[in-house]
Write an enzyme that holds these catalytic residues in place. Structure first.
Site, mmCIF file in Angstrom:
data_model
loop_
_atom_site.group_PDB
_atom_site.id
_atom_site.type_symbol
_atom_site.label_atom_id
_atom_site.label_comp_id
_atom_site.label_asym_id
_atom_site.label_seq_id
_atom_site.Cartn_x
_atom_site.Cartn_y
_atom_site.Cartn_z
ATOM 1 N N HIS A 158 -4.557 -5.379 -1.897
ATOM 2 C CA HIS A 158 -5.444 -5.175 -0.755
ATOM 3 C C HIS A 158 -6.566 -6.221 -0.734
ATOM 4 C CE1 HIS A 158 -3.563 -1.199 -1.080
ATOM 5 N NE2 HIS A 158 -3.978 -0.947 0.149
ATOM 6 N N GLU A 186 -1.978 -2.219 -8.339
ATOM 7 C CA GLU A 186 -3.145 -2.575 -7.531
ATOM 8 C C GLU A 186 -3.523 -1.360 -6.702
ATOM 9 O OE1 GLU A 186 -3.305 -2.985 -3.939
ATOM 10 O OE2 GLU A 186 -1.303 -2.114 -3.786
ATOM 11 N N SER A 221 0.837 -1.189 0.000
ATOM 12 C CA SER A 221 0.000 0.000 0.000
ATOM 13 C C SER A 221 0.877 1.245 0.000
ATOM 14 C CB SER A 221 -0.961 -0.042 1.201
ATOM 15 O OG SER A 221 -1.988 0.916 1.075
#
Length: 318
Positions: free
Chosen positions: A283, A218, A123
């Protein structure tokens, strides 16, 4: 920071983790979930590791509520962990926001003399993993963080622990629920990560776009228009020009899965390289760990990634 780093076409792989290793717990980003961090620490202890908490692991927002301590405090924790010979690796505790602010003030002096250590996160930590590649030439690991829900999910943690402790047996990664957008095979260095962080690094000294990269993208909580904006920006910036292949991982909580898929098809389908979408990396839980900076082969038709070298080395830590 205005200096430009040489392009890193190969990265040094850190040693794997072993029982008894001391691992630093810190965050380059946002305050951690205090209800989950102790459970994550227990998981590390069950694996035979010795967690070492740094102040930002539990720090609350100061200048901004979404930042764990100050930028300087987060940078100081990271620098201290990397310079400490007794620390074998860094397990970030959470993402959120702030890694690029931390990188802006990080003192890189003497860090290039440090032997590579494994750094784990995903992330917002994508910003740090890119910086380690571009500034220090280190491979790293995109995987679950200590205070996040994925760390306690058995599938996700098993993938991470296999990569960290038994890297010679890690893989192949298989994506049975993925979609082959453009078929073919490609070999190159694993790269990429969170789409918004990759976009935010374009034009900085810590962006890392290796030649013949197998690039993962992503994200979460990004709707189709914003996803389109970011992919279009990467295209216009030449980010995919040197890529050998692209893997689109999870795009969770977008509110419009069909719309996201349409954007991915449109923005990735005409790059002229193998592309798969819907890979379970990123995620959302039930995800596989993605090493960064490792030679690999993508078979887009079979939807598999085979590593051509272990993600970490087998040499003993110092």
């Amino acid at each position: 920071m205005t200096d430009h780093q040489p392009l890193r076409t190969t990265l040094s792989r850190p040693p794997r983790l072993r029982p008894g290793d001391r691992v630093a717990l810190l965050t380059p980003s946002s305050p951690s979930n205090l209800e989950r961090i102790d459970e994550g620490i227990d998981v590390l202890r069950f694996c035979g590791l010795e967690p070492v908490e740094y102040p930002t692991a539990r720090a609350r927002g100061t200048a901004q509520p979404f930042l764990s301590g100050t930028d300087a405090e987060r940078a100081a924790d990271l620098r201290a962990a990397l310079l400490d010979d007794s620390i074998a690796g860094v397990m970030t505790v959470c993402g959120g926001y702030g890694s690029q602010r931390m990188i802006e003030v990080l003192d890189w002096s003497d860090l290039d003399a440090v032997s590579p250590k494994v750094v784990v996160g995903y992330s917002d930590v994508t910003g740090l993993l890119e910086a380690l590649a571009s500034r220090l030439g280190w491979a790293s690991v995109m995987g679950p963080m200590v205070a996040e829900s994925e760390f306690r999910e058995s599938y996700s943690f098993s993938s991470l622990w296999s990569c960290l402790a038994s890297p010679d047996r890690y893989g192949p990664l298989v994506f049975p629920d993925g979609k082959t957008l453009v078929g073919g095979t490609a070999e190159g260095l694993t790269a990429g990560g969170n789409l918004s962080l990759l976009t935010g690094s374009v034009g900085t000294t810590t962006a890392w776009t290796p030649p013949s990269g197998i690039v993962l993208v992503e994200d979460e909580q990004e709707d189709p228009p914003r996803t389109d904006i970011m992919l279009t920006h990467l295209r216009r910036a030449g980010y995919f020009d040197r890529a050998a292949a692209v893997i689109a991982g999870t795009f969770t909580n977008s509110g419009d899965d069909a719309g996201i898929q349409a954007v991915l098809d449109d923005r990735l389908g005409d790059l002229g390289i193998p592309v798969i979408t819907g890979a379970n990396m990123g995620h959302g839980g039930h995800v596989q760990t993605w090493p960064i900076g490792v030679r690999a082969r993508l078979d887009a038709d079979a939807r598999t990634v085979t590593f051509l070298e272990p993600p970490l080395t087998d040499q003993a830590g110092s």
